[in-house]
Design an enzyme around this catalytic site. Sequence first.
Site, PDB file in Angstrom:
ATOM      1  N   CYS A   1      38.527  38.364  50.910  1.00 33.95           N
ATOM      2  CA  CYS A   1      37.923  37.221  50.218  1.00 33.95           C
ATOM      3  C   CYS A   1      38.032  35.952  51.055  1.00 33.95           C
ATOM      4  CB  CYS A   1      38.614  37.009  48.877  1.00 33.95           C
ATOM      5  SG  CYS A   1      38.179  38.274  47.648  1.00 33.95           S
TER       6      CYS A   1
ATOM      7  N   HIS B   1      37.319  31.824  46.245  1.00 29.61           N
ATOM      8  CA  HIS B   1      38.203  31.464  45.130  1.00 29.61           C
ATOM      9  C   HIS B   1      39.334  30.549  45.612  1.00 29.61           C
ATOM     10  CE1 HIS B   1      41.346  34.237  46.575  1.00 29.61           C
ATOM     11  NE2 HIS B   1      40.340  35.090  46.836  1.00 29.61           N
TER      12      HIS B   1
END
Length: 346
Positions: free
Chosen positions: A322, A306
């Site tokens: 992440c 992301h």
Amino acid sequence: MKHWHAAVLFVLGLAAAGAFSGAVIADSTTSTSTTTVATTTAATTTTTATTTTTAAPSSKAIPSGVRVAGVKVGGLVPSDAVAAVQQAFARPLDVIVDRSTIELDPSKVASVYIATAVAKARISDPGTNVSLVVSVKGAPLRAWVAKVAKRFQRAPVDATLALKHGKPAIREDRAGRTLSTKLLTQRLVAVLRSNTRLPVRVHTKAVPAKVTAAAFKKVIVINRSLNRLYLYAGEKLVRTFAVATGQAIYPTPRGRWNIVVKWKNPWWYPPTQDAWARGLKPVPPGPGNPLGTRWMGLNAPGVGIHGTDEPGSIGYSASHGCIRMQVPDAEWLFDRVDVGTTVFVL
């Protein structure tokens, strides 16, 4: 006295004349009778010989122009007709699969009622084509067809993707092939019953692999030690990005993963199961969203690729698991990968 002698001589003369006349008549009658018998005998012999020569063949030969399942039998006696039809039926049948030719012996897969057809041909009108009853043996024919199908059948091979020396290695898929046993059986039955020996042609059908090389048209490799993300088109490197990966306490999980969801302008929801997120509230799309403007979620629980609202963390092991990217980089990558894209984390 003279008159008496004269009378006696006259009577004797008449008697002698009668005897001579009777002998001549008897000879003539005998000669005529002999001639008549000889003439009658000769005529009888000639008539008998003519009858024997012309009548016998016409009572046995099959009428002119008659055929049995296309085989000419007109003018033949039954035994010769049976032999002719039997010879025609016994001819091998060529079966052509793609470019290969295989011979089928009709006698092994069918029974034929030739004598019955020839008997019908004997009483048929000239020019008639008498059908031939062929009984196909189902089990032997199916066994022969199955053997042929096995010879040409080939299972498809799926494409595979592996990681070798930190780079994608793809083995191409290979299509298989199959032969329709139902279609081949139907065509063989039709040809056997019609008694033709035209080649039976069938073609194999390609069976595609379930996984093709197209499934790996894009591959992502993430190197945690270098904090780099590599995008490949197959085995060709397309672009390299600096990223942030997980902290030592929240490491980005190693392994092979896939992108399972893609969201534009996502909400951020705090992972309440983690201590660091306790008390935090969901964040709507906007400049302060921790996910930036794009989310590419993996099938590793809670992990995704992301954007970020902390661009200074890029290049470090700074996330909670992440893979963070600069917002423009995340938007660029988002448009070039699909759900299902493979992601290797090293």
